[in-house]
Scaffold this active site. Structure first.
Site, PDB file in Angstrom:
ATOM      1  N   ALA A 183       0.635  -1.291  -0.508  1.00 39.98           N
ATOM      2  CA  ALA A 183       0.456   0.074  -0.018  1.00 39.98           C
ATOM      3  C   ALA A 183       0.701   1.811   0.317  1.00 39.98           C
ATOM      4  O   ALA A 183       1.885   0.578   0.315  1.00 39.98           O
ATOM      5  CB  ALA A 183      -1.088  -0.040   1.138  1.00 39.98           C
ATOM      6  N   LYS A 184      -0.133   2.104   0.132  1.00 40.20           N
ATOM      7  CA  LYS A 184       1.245   3.535   0.018  1.00 40.20           C
ATOM      8  C   LYS A 184       0.151   5.299   0.072  1.00 40.20           C
ATOM      9  O   LYS A 184      -0.857   4.633  -0.286  1.00 40.20           O
ATOM     10  CB  LYS A 184       2.298   4.024  -1.532  1.00 40.20           C
ATOM     11  CG  LYS A 184       3.686   4.862  -1.365  1.00 40.20           C
ATOM     12  CD  LYS A 184       4.304   3.991  -0.503  1.00 40.20           C
ATOM     13  CE  LYS A 184       5.244   4.872  -0.153  1.00 40.20           C
ATOM     14  NZ  LYS A 184       6.383   3.922   0.322  1.00 40.20           N
ATOM     15  N   GLY A 185       0.589   5.931   0.792  1.00 42.41           N
ATOM     16  CA  GLY A 185      -0.409   7.414   1.060  1.00 42.41           C
ATOM     17  C   GLY A 185       0.128   8.240   0.421  1.00 42.41           C
ATOM     18  O   GLY A 185       1.749   8.167   0.666  1.00 42.41           O
TER      19      GLY A 185
END
Ligand code: NAD
Length: 424
Positions: free
Chosen positions: A113-115
């Site tokens: 994931a990444k934000g």
């Protein structure tokens, strides 16, 4: 000390293309069927939030933030949060996918994931950043979770933001949840050994590769670009194993000593001079553009992306490249490196010691028990060595470079797990 969770990529112009070009080669070698290919390349979930934050002048500003979950096939998704004015959804998507492959290469039970939040943290007060972090966390409280999605620091964020995130998330749950985020300050459940974990993994990968190439560390030389967290730790640990570090560089320039730089001394100097080597007298200044093409056996890019490109790849003299940084080699340079017979330990393997110890942080939080530094290091080194051997064996089996082999290992693991779990 700040650290950044493996924040892969990059071809600045097209991060997604940089990632996909290598993914595609590996998928073809593996003979991945079209259905699985489509599942693996598409992010599972993309959340866009707009969070209102009261600024210090009393005005309310709305910030756009993202969280992209690329895959949860292997387990809860893991990946950092980036605060930058130019962060954009496609970039976050590519970074999220990269996390999936990185976790799969080292065989830890995480998806990727990444934000990101579009903001400029350098122009904001601590109070504004805190309110922004809390608002973003509250907006994503249903997405985050120790069994769902576990954030970490990336560019523009560090232990301070992770502490706020943990606190805000805990408030929404009514109890303290340490394991919702990694990269926390030590007193809040951070792990011993995390700060040096990436540099240590780089050293372990370098030693394993030198062994395969029949290189004796005590008779080998190296040049390291970047003398921050990853570069300085890699330099120190390599020097302890007998490698002569002839050149190092940072934003202030490049430094060279034919007899080998005294790394302990250089680190001490850097720590006393605002994190920079500027004015260091233990070496001569050299042209920074020549560091990676200098006459050494090993080069370790450990600073920024796209530093080995078609512009300088022809001139590289080293036999081994160990990628401490994320995406230091542009994908257009891959072929020439391969033609020259240079071994590359790719970023998704070489710098994965960081995410490995982040995983240990999560494990310790869930156990409610702290491991000693020796235990952390011993386990991280074992995982790095096993991962290296897996990728090396794959490169031999398919007769492909280590980079493609790392993607094959990762894609194969995720694809196989998907087949067992099944879809709809
Ligand atoms: P850092 O900020 O601690 O250090 C970066 C170093 O690079 C500094 O010495 C800086 O002066 C130098 N630098 C910057 N631009 C340069 C340039 N053009 N030429 C030469 N030196 C330059 O960062 P870090 O944590 O050491 O991260 C370095 C790289 O490793 C990044 O690509 C990062 O994404 C990657 N990485 C870091 C971790 C981690 O745990 N820290 C994990 C995985 C990957």
């Amino acid at each position: 000390m700040l650290y950044k969770e493996p924040a892969p990529i990059k071809d600045r112009e097209n991060p997604f293309e940089s990632m996909m070009s290598r993914f595609n080669i590996a998928a073809e070698v593996l003979g991945l069927d079209e259905e699985t290919y489509n599942v693996l390349k598409s992010p599972t979930r993309q959340v866009i939030v707009n969070v209102p934050v009261t600024m210090d002048d009393g005005k309310v500003r709305v910030f756009e933030g993202y969280r992209v979950i690329h895959s949860t096939i292997l387990g809860p998704s893991k990946g950092g949060i980036r605060y930058a004015p130019d962060v954009f959804l496609d970039e976050v998507k590519a970074l999220a996918a990269w996390m999936t492959w990185k976790c799969a290469v080292v065989d830890i039970p995480y998806g990727g994931a990444k934000g990101g939040i579009i903001c400029d943290p350098f122009t904001m007060s601590a109070g504004e950043i805190e309110r922004l972090t809390r608002a973003y966390t509250a907006a994503l409280a249903d997405t985050f979770g120790p069994d769902q999605d576990i954030p970490a620091p990336d560019m523009g964020t560090g232990p301070r933001e992770m502490a706020w995130l943990m606190d805000e998330y805990s408030k929404t749950k009514g109890s303290t949840v340490h394991a919702v985020v990694t990269g926390k300050p030590l007193v809040l459940g951070g792990s011993l050994g995390r700060v040096e974990a990436t540099g240590r993994g780089v050293m372990v990968s370098a030693m394993a590769a030198m062994d395969k190439l029949g290189m004796d560390p005590s008779k080998s030389t190296a040049a390291i670009q970047g003398f921050g967290n990853v570069g300085a730790w890699a330099a120190k640990l390599m020097a302890e194993r007998g490698v002569k570090i002839l050149g190092v560089s940072d934003v202030s320039g490049a430094y060279w000593n034919d007899n080998g730089i005294d790394i302990e001394d250089a680190i001490e100097y850097k720590n006393a001079h605002n994190g920079r080597l500027e004015g260091y007298k233990g070496a001569e200044m050299m042209d920074p553009d020549e560091l990676l093409t200098s006459k050494v056996d090993v080069i370790i890019p450990a600073a920024v992306e796209d530093v080995i490109t078609i512009k300088n790849v022809d001139k590289i003299q080293a036999r081994l490249i160990v990628e401490g940084a994320n995406g230091p080699t542009s994908y257009k340079a891959d072929n020439i490196i391969n033609e020259k017979g240079i071994m590359v330990v790719p970023d998704i393997l070489a710098n994965s010691g960081g995410v490995t110890v982040s995983y240990f942080e999560w494990v310790q939080n869930r156990m409610g028990f702290k491991w000693t530094l020796d235990r952390v290091n011993e386990r991280a080194e074992r995982i790095m060595n096993e991962s290296f051997e897996r990728v090396y064996a794959t490169s031999q089996k398919y007769n492909v470079p280590m980079r493609i082999a790392a993607y094959i290992v990762a894609i194969d693991k995720v694809a196989m797990t998907y087949k067992y779990r099944g879809g709809f």
